[in-house]
Design a protein around this motif. Structure first.
Motif, PDB file in Angstrom:
ATOM      1  N   GLN A   1      73.857  -5.826  70.192  1.00 57.66           N
ATOM      2  CA  GLN A   1      72.442  -5.774  70.565  1.00 57.66           C
ATOM      3  C   GLN A   1      72.047  -4.382  71.055  1.00 57.66           C
ATOM      4  OE1 GLN A   1      72.184  -8.922  73.496  1.00 57.66           O
ATOM      5  NE2 GLN A   1      71.770 -10.463  71.928  1.00 57.66           N
TER       6      GLN A   1
ATOM      7  N   GLU B   1      68.401  -3.381  70.477  1.00 56.28           N
ATOM      8  CA  GLU B   1      67.530  -4.096  71.413  1.00 56.28           C
ATOM      9  C   GLU B   1      67.663  -3.525  72.823  1.00 56.28           C
ATOM     10  OE1 GLU B   1      67.251  -8.572  73.325  1.00 56.28           O
ATOM     11  OE2 GLU B   1      67.991  -8.343  71.271  1.00 56.28           O
ATOM     12  N   ASN B   2      68.892  -3.147  73.204  1.00 54.17           N
ATOM     13  CA  ASN B   2      69.107  -2.583  74.532  1.00 54.17           C
ATOM     14  C   ASN B   2      68.388  -1.246  74.689  1.00 54.17           C
ATOM     15  OD1 ASN B   2      70.702  -4.743  75.322  1.00 54.17           O
ATOM     16  ND2 ASN B   2      72.615  -3.749  74.729  1.00 54.17           N
TER      17      ASN B   2
ATOM     18  N   ALA C   1      65.700  -0.322  73.136  1.00 55.23           N
ATOM     19  CA  ALA C   1      64.267  -0.613  73.215  1.00 55.23           C
ATOM     20  C   ALA C   1      63.890  -1.103  74.614  1.00 55.23           C
ATOM     21  CB  ALA C   1      63.884  -1.653  72.168  1.00 55.23           C
ATOM     22  N   THR C   2      64.718  -1.974  75.194  1.00 50.48           N
ATOM     23  CA  THR C   2      64.461  -2.489  76.538  1.00 50.48           C
ATOM     24  C   THR C   2      64.459  -1.368  77.568  1.00 50.48           C
ATOM     25  OG1 THR C   2      65.456  -4.636  76.013  1.00 50.48           O
ATOM     26  CG2 THR C   2      65.322  -4.031  78.333  1.00 50.48           C
TER      27      THR C   2
ATOM     28  N   GLU D   1      69.689   2.722  65.030  1.00 53.43           N
ATOM     29  CA  GLU D   1      69.622   1.805  66.164  1.00 53.43           C
ATOM     30  C   GLU D   1      68.589   2.237  67.208  1.00 53.43           C
ATOM     31  OE1 GLU D   1      73.537   1.706  67.685  1.00 53.43           O
ATOM     32  OE2 GLU D   1      73.490   3.708  68.560  1.00 53.43           O
TER      33      GLU D   1
ATOM     34  N   GLU E   1      63.653   1.075  67.128  1.00 53.10           N
ATOM     35  CA  GLU E   1      62.769   0.259  67.966  1.00 53.10           C
ATOM     36  C   GLU E   1      62.394   1.001  69.238  1.00 53.10           C
ATOM     37  OE1 GLU E   1      61.222  -2.562  67.404  1.00 53.10           O
ATOM     38  OE2 GLU E   1      62.052  -2.584  65.380  1.00 53.10           O
TER      39      GLU E   1
ATOM     40  N   SER F   1      58.651   2.121  70.290  1.00 55.90           N
ATOM     41  CA  SER F   1      58.073   1.739  71.581  1.00 55.90           C
ATOM     42  C   SER F   1      57.583   2.959  72.345  1.00 55.90           C
ATOM     43  CB  SER F   1      59.113   0.993  72.426  1.00 55.90           C
ATOM     44  OG  SER F   1      59.444  -0.240  71.841  1.00 55.90           O
TER      45      SER F   1
END
Length: 437
Positions: A330, A333-334, A336-337, A362, A365, A369
């Motif tokens: 992930q 996703e990490n 992006a967070t 990777e 995202e 953002s």
């Protein structure tokens, strides 16, 4: 509430309630008052000593409406006018203006609180009204919490968020004054009575305030009451309050012992996340070191919640923690967070950090953002970030989005940047038609 929501709610409640709503002579209010005194102003401590009248429900004062002198010598009307001026434009993001306003509100005498509440209700700006009303209701709750609660429920019932915030201020102050009484009040409420369905101060947030106050007084009694809670949601909220108040090593170890007694493994895992996250908000370096000593599975399970809390207290440390301990599958996703959280606090630092990461797919995202976040304040930078997206369709979509936003303020610069973007005319036309659908 999910653990992440509880963590954010606890952080928000602590910052908003303890800083904005409860300036007191024996805590933060004293520090602010001392600064005010040194600067030549009237202090909250002086105000509180200058004749507050009868203790109990505010009587509304005497004399002409709004012209009764407050403790610091200013009339009630003058105080309310000055407070609105200090809060103008701050929208709860200007601590200096907000602190000064809250300190000035402390000059209002107890017997004038009811009149002040009536004047506050006439405030047009909803955020100003929220801060002023909640502060005044919290003040009233120190002497008559039930009357303050009744006022919030009856007078603010049609004002949406205001009633939730007002009741939260009352519950928090009441819990600090008399946790046993507020616990009895809570138990008498219906399924929606402690805050209202969907409100900011729903039952879970009320429990957070109550158990946070109880924890600082008597842990044994606190955990006995914790055992009386019937639902997982209530226990999660109560445990969040407990974790929030467990600020020293001794109390934290005791909470760890109680945590180990939770039989449901999922509930135990979520409670552990909450405790570690609250710890991370207070002592980021210590909790990071503690997590390093856990097993690989335990670190992985704690990475998300603890990482989010670390992002609030130390973004760089939080980012490194999430990447090191998070699930490698992930990683996109990490990233992006991390950026979504960090950019809201410090976009420049977030952008510099993002630029130093390995620039592969990777990061798409996260780049997307970040570009979306800064496109209005710095469209040129946003366009450069948009151009780094590796996916062709995603890159073209983001470039076009930045262009559409930019041309509203500088069409010439936007057109020139679009021409240099490297996006083919065919792809841009495809994206444009897609946007029109």
């Amino acid at each position: 509430m999910k653990p992440k929501t509880l963590i954010l709610a606890a952080a928000w409640m602590a910052s908003l309630v303890l800083v904005y709503m409860l300036p007191r002579p024996d805590g933060l209010g004293a520090k602010i008052a001392e600064v005010t005194r040194l600067a030549g102003g009237t202090t909250s401590a002086e105000a509180s000593q200058a004749g507050t009248g009868a203790v109990g429900a505010p009587a509304g004062g005497g004399g002409a409406k709004g012209c009764v002198p407050a403790a610091g010598g200013n009339s009630l009307k003058d105080i309310m006018t000055r407070v609105r001026g200090m809060l103008r434009g701050s929208a709860m993001v200007n601590p200096s203006g907000d602190f000064k306003a809250m300190t000035l509100l402390a000059e209002i005498r107890d017997q004038d609180l009811l009149e002040a509440l009536k004047m506050a209700e006439e405030t047009a700006n909803p955020q100003q009204k929220l801060l002023i009303l909640t502060n005044l209701l919290s003040r009233w709750a120190r002497t008559d919490p039930q009357a303050a609660m009744k006022y919030a429920e009856e007078k603010l019932s049609s004002q949406g968020t205001l009633i939730q915030m007002g009741k939260m201020g009352v519950v928090t102050t009441w819990a600090e004054q008399d946790p046993e009484a507020v616990w009895a009040w809570y138990q008498k409420q219906g399924t929606e009575g402690a805050g209202g369905k969907g409100g900011i101060m729903d039952r879970e947030v009320a429990l957070m305030a109550i158990f946070s106050s109880m924890t600082g007084r008597d842990l044994d009694s606190t955990f006995k009451k914790y055992a009386e809670l019937a639902t997982v949601e209530e226990r999660q909220a109560a445990f969040t309050g407990i974790a929030q108040a467990a600020s020293d090593e001794s109390s934290r170890n005791r909470v760890m012992e109680e945590l180990a007694k939770i039989k449901d493994t999922v509930e135990q895992k979520e409670a552990r996340e909450v405790l570690l996250s609250q710890w991370a908000l207070m002592e980021p370096e210590k909790v990071a070191a503690y997590v390093e000593g856990l097993t690989a599975d335990e670190r992985k399970a704690s990475a998300g919640a603890v990482g989010q809390a670390l992002m609030l207290s130390d973004p760089k440390m939080g980012a490194e923690f999430i990447l090191k301990n998070g699930d490698s599958d992930q990683r996109a996703e990490n990233y992006a967070t991390i950026i979504q959280t960090w950019a809201q606090q410090d976009p420049n630092a977030a952008g510099l950090w993002l630029g130093k990461q390995p620039q592969g797919p990777e990061l798409d995202e996260a780049r997307s953002s970040f570009a979306g976040f800064v496109q209005e304040r710095d469209p040129e930078s946003a366009m450069e970030w948009a151009k780094t997206i590796t996916g062709e369709i995603q890159r073209a979509t983001l470039v076009f989005g930045v262009y559409e936003s930019w041309k509203k303020t500088n069409a010439t610069a936007a057109e020139a940047a679009l021409a240099r973007s490297g996006i083919s005319a065919e792809m841009l036309e495809l994206v444009r038609k897609s946007a029109e659908l």
